[in-house]
Design a protein around this motif. Sequence first.
Motif, mmCIF file in Angstrom:
data_model
loop_
_atom_site.group_PDB
_atom_site.id
_atom_site.type_symbol
_atom_site.label_atom_id
_atom_site.label_comp_id
_atom_site.label_asym_id
_atom_site.label_seq_id
_atom_site.Cartn_x
_atom_site.Cartn_y
_atom_site.Cartn_z
ATOM 1 N N ARG A 465 0.831 -1.206 0.000
ATOM 2 C CA ARG A 465 0.000 0.000 0.000
ATOM 3 C C ARG A 465 0.864 1.255 0.000
ATOM 4 N NH1 ARG A 465 -3.252 1.267 5.386
ATOM 5 N NH2 ARG A 465 -1.066 1.368 6.036
ATOM 6 N N ASP A 466 1.935 1.274 0.792
ATOM 7 C CA ASP A 466 2.815 2.444 0.828
ATOM 8 C C ASP A 466 3.457 2.688 -0.534
ATOM 9 O OD1 ASP A 466 2.175 2.730 3.466
ATOM 10 O OD2 ASP A 466 4.008 1.786 4.226
ATOM 11 N N PHE A 469 0.880 4.191 -2.846
ATOM 12 C CA PHE A 469 0.661 5.616 -2.600
ATOM 13 C C PHE A 469 1.670 6.456 -3.380
ATOM 14 C CE2 PHE A 469 -1.363 4.706 1.780
ATOM 15 C CZ PHE A 469 -2.618 4.714 1.212
ATOM 16 N N ARG A 473 0.634 8.479 -6.870
ATOM 17 C CA ARG A 473 0.853 9.921 -6.846
ATOM 18 C C ARG A 473 1.657 10.366 -8.069
ATOM 19 N NH1 ARG A 473 -1.127 14.267 -3.977
ATOM 20 N NH2 ARG A 473 -0.846 13.267 -1.959
ATOM 21 N N ILE A 661 -4.936 9.753 -1.516
ATOM 22 C CA ILE A 661 -3.546 9.488 -1.167
ATOM 23 C C ILE A 661 -3.141 10.427 -0.046
ATOM 24 C CG2 ILE A 661 -1.177 9.418 -2.027
ATOM 25 C CD1 ILE A 661 -2.298 8.928 -4.793
ATOM 26 N N LEU A 664 2.450 12.114 1.914
ATOM 27 C CA LEU A 664 3.514 11.125 2.017
ATOM 28 C C LEU A 664 4.757 11.668 2.688
ATOM 29 C CD1 LEU A 664 3.143 9.516 -1.505
ATOM 30 C CD2 LEU A 664 2.227 8.711 0.643
#
Length: 665
Positions: A465-466, A469, A473, A661, A664
Amino acid sequence: MDQSEVEYKVKPRIQKGKQVEILMEENACFYDLTYYLNGCTNQNPDADEDERQITPTLNLLNISYDVSEYIGPWWKGACFRKKKQKRVVNDINVQFRSGELTAILGSSGSGKTSLLDIIASRSNGRIGGKVYYNNYLCTAEVIKQYAAYVMQADRLLHNLTVRETIRYAALLRLPGKMNSKEIDEKVNKAIAEMGLKHVADSRIGGSVVRGISGGERRRVTIAIQLLQDPKILLLDEPTTGLDSCTTRHLVSSLSDIAHNGKIVILTIHQPRSDVFKMFDKIGLLSMGEMVYFGKSGQMVEYFQDLGYPCPTYASPFDHYVDLASIDRRNHERELETMSKVQKLVQAFSNSSINDENIHNIEEETMRHSTRRTMLFFFKPQPPSLMRVLYCLIGRMLVNLKRDRTIYMSRLVMLSLFVPFVCAFLGHIKTDQKSIQDRIGLMYQSVGVPTYVGILIAVGVFPPLRDLYFRECRDGLYSTTSFLLSYAIHIIPFQAISAMIFSIIVYWVTGLHPSWSRFAIYYATIFVLHFIGEIMTVGVMGVFFNPQIANSTSALILSASVLIATGFLRSFPSMLDIFQWGSWLSVMKYSAEILVANEFSGLNFTCPPMPNIPCQYPTGEKYLADYYPDAVEHMRRNFWALGGFMVSFLFFTIVAFKIRGIPNLH
């Protein structure tokens, strides 16, 4: 200097900035129209100007940035809390030139990352002013084509090698028409450019398994962004957590990249003195305003002329970042340092260095476009959907098979419940007491696969998932592509895991001896196992904390088993609202399938004593009392299970899209 003199010097400069902005908008519209009418190659620029060496520039004109924040505790909700506007960046006029490495300094909260977000078109607030690259307004499309953004956190899969990490990124980033040989050439170039040849075949590693160093991970992240050969490279705190030697080597590599014809801008929090001379320009921010922006060699002299010399043996970076910081230890110190910072901001606004910056911006933005400054807006053919799915699924599988713990847990975690079920129930008989044993087994068959799916998703999904993201993006693929790839790659493992569980439990406990009925039992276990994991993935799209997602998913499924199965309490004895709500739960349909599959055609022995009644001589009698028409509804219930599989996948996609999103940084 009195107040009137300050206002006299500042006002013309502000008016001049506005004039530049208005003219630039007119020029941008004219050049955009000319571009679309005449095409890329039909320009007739001035020959003398075209012969001159023109350096690409990135210009920020009168930039301000306001964000909204709520006042008061969160439990009051958005409708009852007041919302105020906070200015994060204020009146920034700077120019970044190709071939220069620029460092943006400042303490935490000074606006460094916000400035990068503005340039990268990733801001969430209201922006004033304009950002231009080569006289073109920097929209999201321009930035996507010409710029790359390296975020502070390295989001990499720990079990992949450096070469594999960069190659999978290349498959997602490079145009679809590029063949394997061309992609490998790009990958090798990026590896060589960032000095990663010696670790190209080493694993990235993580907190448990040792891999490459932190500095090398940063280089891998930068190498990924260099695959598309961006003209502008933005880096947010690339030296965080690195030692002095690694920091020096990293900044040296960035300096080489800049001097090869790129605009390189990085933010830095605590720079060391040994990298001071590597920066061509330095910007010092405080409270969102520019305290200094100019050549690194002029900074010490500039502050010395203001009466703030750098002490001997002190790092100019540390000293002047402290000078421009707000001390909030007490109210008096805060007011004192804020007053000092405001004087520094005012002094720079009236300085000759700032005048030169504004003059350069005016000269650049008022200049007519030529072939050298024309931006070529093209959309290269993106990778096909099949290549994206192939890349995502392949990367997930490689990452999975390299981790024995995760790999084996996917295959055998569900089977770990088998000994407890078999030891507790043993071989079920066909007497009246066995009815309760069968219901208990059905209860475990419905609950265990879904709960194991929760445990696996919580342990496996967060790193993926990270990475999603970051890549989403960057516009590499859609949410649908990512989640569809995840669902496809887990199906074989869940099929094997459900098979091991089903074949042991079904035949050891002595359920209905029919292979066709075993197939129905196995299909139900597989669907529940799949739904448990996919539902948890969707919950993790809403709650970023895996522990909260675990608890939420377990609560939902536990409530569904309690209300919708009829194992713990019969449907007629429940409240009407629970009976209606059970139709929205997958547990109702799966429970009916399992019960009908087992009890249909089953005969039970009765007690030998005549004074004890035989309540359920056949399975049909039991079904008629508690699950009427379950056999007739078998086909409908299977269609419902298929619909729930698709619905939970759809819910997961929608949850990710609505939640969006996160920041980050």
